[in-house]
Every structure is written in C-alpha cells, then in structure tokens.
Design a protein around this motif. Structure first.
Motif, PDB file in Angstrom:
ATOM      1  N   ALA A  29     -40.180  19.467 -32.258  1.00  0.00           N
ATOM      2  CA  ALA A  29     -41.080  19.862 -33.341  1.00  0.00           C
ATOM      3  C   ALA A  29     -40.722  19.201 -34.662  1.00  0.00           C
ATOM      4  N   SER A  30     -39.524  18.629 -34.763  1.00  0.00           N
ATOM      5  CA  SER A  30     -39.055  18.039 -36.028  1.00  0.00           C
ATOM      6  C   SER A  30     -39.104  16.513 -36.027  1.00  0.00           C
ATOM      7  N   LEU A  31     -39.663  15.932 -34.960  1.00  0.00           N
ATOM      8  CA  LEU A  31     -39.678  14.465 -34.858  1.00  0.00           C
ATOM      9  C   LEU A  31     -40.542  13.809 -35.926  1.00  0.00           C
ATOM     10  N   HIS A  32     -41.493  14.553 -36.488  1.00  0.00           N
ATOM     11  CA  HIS A  32     -42.366  13.973 -37.506  1.00  0.00           C
ATOM     12  C   HIS A  32     -41.667  13.833 -38.848  1.00  0.00           C
ATOM     13  N   THR A  33     -40.526  14.462 -39.019  1.00  0.00           N
ATOM     14  CA  THR A  33     -39.809  14.397 -40.290  1.00  0.00           C
ATOM     15  C   THR A  33     -38.983  13.118 -40.369  1.00  0.00           C
ATOM     16  N   SER A  34     -38.522  12.807 -41.564  1.00  0.00           N
ATOM     17  CA  SER A  34     -37.689  11.618 -41.752  1.00  0.00           C
ATOM     18  C   SER A  34     -36.289  11.864 -41.195  1.00  0.00           C
ATOM     19  N   LYS A  35     -35.533  10.796 -41.026  1.00  0.00           N
ATOM     20  CA  LYS A  35     -34.185  10.910 -40.474  1.00  0.00           C
ATOM     21  C   LYS A  35     -33.283  11.767 -41.359  1.00  0.00           C
ATOM     22  N   ASP A  36     -33.478  11.671 -42.679  1.00  0.00           N
ATOM     23  CA  ASP A  36     -32.639  12.445 -43.593  1.00  0.00           C
ATOM     24  C   ASP A  36     -32.911  13.945 -43.488  1.00  0.00           C
ATOM     25  N   GLU A  37     -34.145  14.302 -43.163  1.00  0.00           N
ATOM     26  CA  GLU A  37     -34.526  15.706 -43.108  1.00  0.00           C
ATOM     27  C   GLU A  37     -34.521  16.271 -41.690  1.00  0.00           C
ATOM     28  N   LEU A  38     -34.226  15.428 -40.701  1.00  0.00           N
ATOM     29  CA  LEU A  38     -34.330  15.855 -39.310  1.00  0.00           C
ATOM     30  C   LEU A  38     -33.379  17.009 -38.995  1.00  0.00           C
ATOM     31  N   PHE A  39     -32.116  16.868 -39.368  1.00  0.00           N
ATOM     32  CA  PHE A  39     -31.130  17.904 -39.056  1.00  0.00           C
ATOM     33  C   PHE A  39     -31.492  19.227 -39.728  1.00  0.00           C
ATOM     34  N   HIS A  40     -31.902  19.170 -40.981  1.00  0.00           N
ATOM     35  CA  HIS A  40     -32.286  20.387 -41.710  1.00  0.00           C
ATOM     36  C   HIS A  40     -33.512  21.030 -41.067  1.00  0.00           C
ATOM     37  N   SER A  41     -34.475  20.206 -40.641  1.00  0.00           N
ATOM     38  CA  SER A  41     -35.678  20.731 -40.015  1.00  0.00           C
ATOM     39  C   SER A  41     -35.368  21.418 -38.683  1.00  0.00           C
ATOM     40  N   VAL A  42     -34.460  20.824 -37.895  1.00  0.00           N
ATOM     41  CA  VAL A  42     -34.065  21.428 -36.619  1.00  0.00           C
ATOM     42  C   VAL A  42     -33.415  22.786 -36.851  1.00  0.00           C
TER      43      VAL A  42
END
Length: 292
Positions: A29-42
C-alpha cells in the motif's frame, strides 16, 4: 514433543504470520510513496492495521456505486460462508475419496495399478484453467444436445455448489491419491507388514488395520498443502464461474489496505487452526510432530 510446547510453537507461528501479512500489505500500500517516505508510510499503515484489528466491530466498508458504508462483518459473512462451504466440502470429499480409492487400487493387480496411475498422471498434467473451461463447455454442449442442464455452469447472482466443488476437488484429489498410494507402498515395505503377511493375514486386512492408520496420520500432518491448492483452485473457479465469493470480495477491497488485511487474516485463520488440530492428532498418535 509435549503438547504444551507444540501449542506455544503454533501460537508464535500464528503471531508471526499475522505480523508478516500486515508488513506485506502495508508495504504494497506504500509503494506509491517516495523512497524517503516509504519506511514512515509502512509504519503508519501497520499502526492503522493494529488499531483496526483491535476494534474489528467498528470497521466499515464502502458498498455500491454510492459508496454507502456498511459494517465489515455483515458484508463479509455471505461470501465468506459461501466460499468456505465449497472449500470445506471439497476437502472432505478429496480426503475421503482419496483414501478409499487408494485402498481399492492397492488391492488390484500390479498391472492394473500401473494403468490407474498412468491415467491419473495424464489427468493431473492438464492445467487447472483448461480443465475447468472444458467442464463448462461439456455441460453447455450436453444442454444443447439433450436440453438437460445437469448443473449451472455459471453462477450469476445465485450461489451454485455442485460444479464448483467438483472442479475444485478433481485435480487436488488426484494429487492426494498419488500421495496416499505412494505412502501406502512405502509403508507396505516395512518389517511389521512382512510379519503380518507371514501370520497369514490378508492384504486388505493389513492395509485397513495397520497401514492406513500410519498413512492417515502423515496426510493429516501435511494437510496444509491441500488447503493452499484448494484455495488457489477456488480463486480460478470464482473467476471463470462468475461466483460472488470471498476472492471476488478480496479483489473489490484491494484498494482499502486495512480492510484487505483483515480479510486476509479471516481467510487464513480457519485453515491454520484446522491444520494445527490435524498435526496435534499426529502428535498424539505418533508421539512426535510430523515433518512439514
């Protein structure tokens, strides 16, 4: 292995599996976010999953074109029960018929055993989709020729059971027969079987009284393989038969990560507990957990 240790082990397996499913769904579900925000989104998604998992009664789902909100459990019940009936009935059928068919085949002559195994190997080589499609075409052809509709080949808005259970069961049933018959052949080479034959006991009695007991325990402990094959077959069947079952529901909620996560857990839990009970039976009978 003690029962307490086994139950503790299964509890940790259950907990780990739920966490792993949550991480996978959250990451998807977080793949649409940028790499910098991926961990936070997960992490945020996992927090949402955890909160909703503890407040299941409050979860809702958007239904229909107007996106009307409805309680999740009320919406899940009908497709879940429908698909679970097909899966559970298919499992009972293939388990029962697989053992009976293996018993009958073992009593045949070596030449007839070879013929049966070759015929079943040929059937198993047919892809699932082609087999299901061929069954549908046969029913439609028979209806056009005789005006007799033995079963509905497409579900539409009604629940159908006979044909989905049949096509879901056939190929896994062949695989179960092969597993059972191979286990019977391996078991029949053991010393206690030779000793029983030396005492004058018939092959049928030895098979029924001694060999099948050990074979069924092995099958119980590996039942999870059958569950996952049945589930994969049902996924194809629901698509080709236009069945409004649980997998179609999963597809409709795939854009709602928290609902999708809960639906996956609800699908996983019954089969996990059934497999745990089967393996517990194997431990009680043999005194050790079967290899998986």
């Amino acid at each position: 292995m003690s029962i307490r240790f086994y139950l503790r082990k299964k509890f940790y397996q259950l907990l780990f599996t739920i966490i792993l499913i949550g991480i996978i769904v959250a990451f998807s579900a977080s793949l649409h976010t940028s790499k910098d925000e991926l961990f936070h989104s997960v992490l945020e998604q996992i927090k949402i999953f955890g909160h909703n998992f503890l407040h299941l009664n409050e979860m809702t789902i958007q239904v229909g074109i107007s996106s009307t909100e409805a309680p999740l459990w009320g919406y899940l019940k009908q497709p879940y029960v429908y698909s679970f009936i097909i899966l559970s009935t298919s499992f009972i059928c293939i388990f029962t018929l697989g053992i009976l068919f293996s018993y009958g085949t073992y009593l045949l002559s070596p030449q007839m055993r070879k013929v049966v195994k070759e015929c079943l190997f040929l059937l198993q080589s047919i892809p699932d989709v082609m087999f299901i499609f061929a069954v549908q075409l046969f029913i439609i052809w028979l209806y056009k020729k005789t005006n007799i509709l033995i079963v509905d080949p497409v579900a539409g808005f009604e629940n159908i059971y006979v044909l989905p259970i049949l096509v879901v069961s056939v190929l896994p049933g062949i695989m179960l027969f092969q597993m059972t018959f191979l286990a019977i052949e391996e078991e029949s080479k053991k010393t206690y079987v030779e000793f029983a034959k030396a005492k004058g006991l018939s092959n049928g009695w030895i098979l029924l009284r001694h060999i099948l007991r050990n074979v069924v325990v092995t099958l119980f402990s590996n039942s999870h393989f059958l569950f996952w094959i049945l589930i994969s077959n049902l996924l194809v069947v629901e698509l080709l038969f236009n069945i409004h079952g649980y997998f179609k529901l999963l597809y409709t909620v795939s854009n709602t990560p928290d609902v999708f996560f809960v639906c996956l857990i609800v699908l996983f839990l019954p089969f996990f507990f059934i497999e745990a009970v089967f393996n517990l039976v194997a431990i009680k009978v043999t005194g050790k957990e079967q290899s998986q």
